[in-house]
Design a protein around this motif. Sequence first.
Motif, mmCIF file in Angstrom:
data_model
loop_
_atom_site.group_PDB
_atom_site.id
_atom_site.type_symbol
_atom_site.label_atom_id
_atom_site.label_comp_id
_atom_site.label_asym_id
_atom_site.label_seq_id
_atom_site.Cartn_x
_atom_site.Cartn_y
_atom_site.Cartn_z
ATOM 1 N N LYS A 19 2.040 21.560 48.921
ATOM 2 C CA LYS A 19 1.245 22.589 48.256
ATOM 3 C C LYS A 19 1.203 22.265 46.774
ATOM 4 C CE LYS A 19 0.560 27.587 47.925
ATOM 5 N NZ LYS A 19 1.052 28.924 48.362
ATOM 6 N N LEU A 20 -0.011 22.021 46.287
ATOM 7 C CA LEU A 20 -0.220 21.743 44.881
ATOM 8 C C LEU A 20 -0.505 23.033 44.132
ATOM 9 C CD1 LEU A 20 -2.528 18.595 45.112
ATOM 10 C CD2 LEU A 20 -0.031 18.735 45.254
ATOM 11 N N SER A 21 -0.061 23.088 42.885
ATOM 12 C CA SER A 21 -0.298 24.244 42.033
ATOM 13 C C SER A 21 -0.908 23.796 40.715
ATOM 14 C CB SER A 21 1.017 24.976 41.740
ATOM 15 O OG SER A 21 1.649 25.403 42.915
ATOM 16 N N CYS A 22 -1.701 24.647 40.127
ATOM 17 C CA CYS A 22 -2.302 24.353 38.837
ATOM 18 C C CYS A 22 -2.328 25.632 38.013
ATOM 19 C CB CYS A 22 -3.707 23.803 39.019
ATOM 20 S SG CYS A 22 -4.562 23.428 37.464
ATOM 21 N N THR A 23 -1.658 25.620 36.891
ATOM 22 C CA THR A 23 -1.664 26.759 35.986
ATOM 23 C C THR A 23 -2.801 26.585 34.989
ATOM 24 O OG1 THR A 23 0.731 26.999 36.207
ATOM 25 C CG2 THR A 23 -0.318 28.078 34.333
ATOM 26 N N ILE A 24 -3.623 27.614 34.902
ATOM 27 C CA ILE A 24 -4.851 27.545 34.099
ATOM 28 C C ILE A 24 -4.818 28.672 33.077
ATOM 29 C CG2 ILE A 24 -7.369 27.729 34.230
ATOM 30 C CD1 ILE A 24 -7.175 26.621 37.083
ATOM 31 N N PRO A 25 -5.212 28.416 31.830
ATOM 32 C CA PRO A 25 -5.242 29.497 30.831
ATOM 33 C C PRO A 25 -6.069 30.677 31.318
ATOM 34 C CG PRO A 25 -5.538 27.380 29.775
ATOM 35 C CD PRO A 25 -5.563 27.125 31.264
ATOM 36 N N SER A 26 -5.607 31.875 30.992
ATOM 37 C CA SER A 26 -6.213 33.078 31.560
ATOM 38 C C SER A 26 -7.696 33.225 31.228
ATOM 39 C CB SER A 26 -5.447 34.303 31.074
ATOM 40 O OG SER A 26 -5.455 34.363 29.652
ATOM 41 N N ASP A 27 -8.108 32.842 30.026
ATOM 42 C CA ASP A 27 -9.516 33.007 29.672
ATOM 43 C C ASP A 27 -10.404 32.062 30.471
ATOM 44 O OD1 ASP A 27 -9.998 30.899 26.783
ATOM 45 O OD2 ASP A 27 -8.391 30.842 28.273
ATOM 46 N N ILE A 28 -9.891 30.913 30.813
ATOM 47 C CA ILE A 28 -10.608 29.963 31.655
ATOM 48 C C ILE A 28 -10.631 30.459 33.095
ATOM 49 C CG2 ILE A 28 -10.648 27.605 32.543
ATOM 50 C CD1 ILE A 28 -11.334 27.805 29.585
#
Length: 122
Positions: A19-28
């Motif tokens: 399982k891959l995860s990606c944290t993305i800035p909230s505004d994006i």
Amino acid sequence: QVHLVDSGGGSVQAGGSLKLSCTIPSDIFSRCGMGWFRQISGKNVAEWVAVISVGGGGISYQSSVEGRFTISQETTKNILYLQMNNLIINDTGVYYCAACQVSARPAAAKYWGQGTQVTVSS
């Protein structure tokens, strides 16, 4: 500068799961479509794996992964996931999350993660 941080890659045997995860800035996260792409070993270009529209309403998978991979979002934490089941050797490569102006063909996006290696062995 926008930073997408992807993780979760590793080495597994064929038939296994990651399982891959990606944290993305909230505004994006709140205003962009996003997706997962991969660069297969020996190929010079990235290919799309799965994409999800803004708000999660539209999802598409490359035919070779459909039924095995699932893209999803955890909106409270601004995380994009890729659950990969029944992995095969041809899934080996570097996987990238991407966001904003996401295109499947050609594979393109405005923002990219740094990539995480997935290696599937027999």
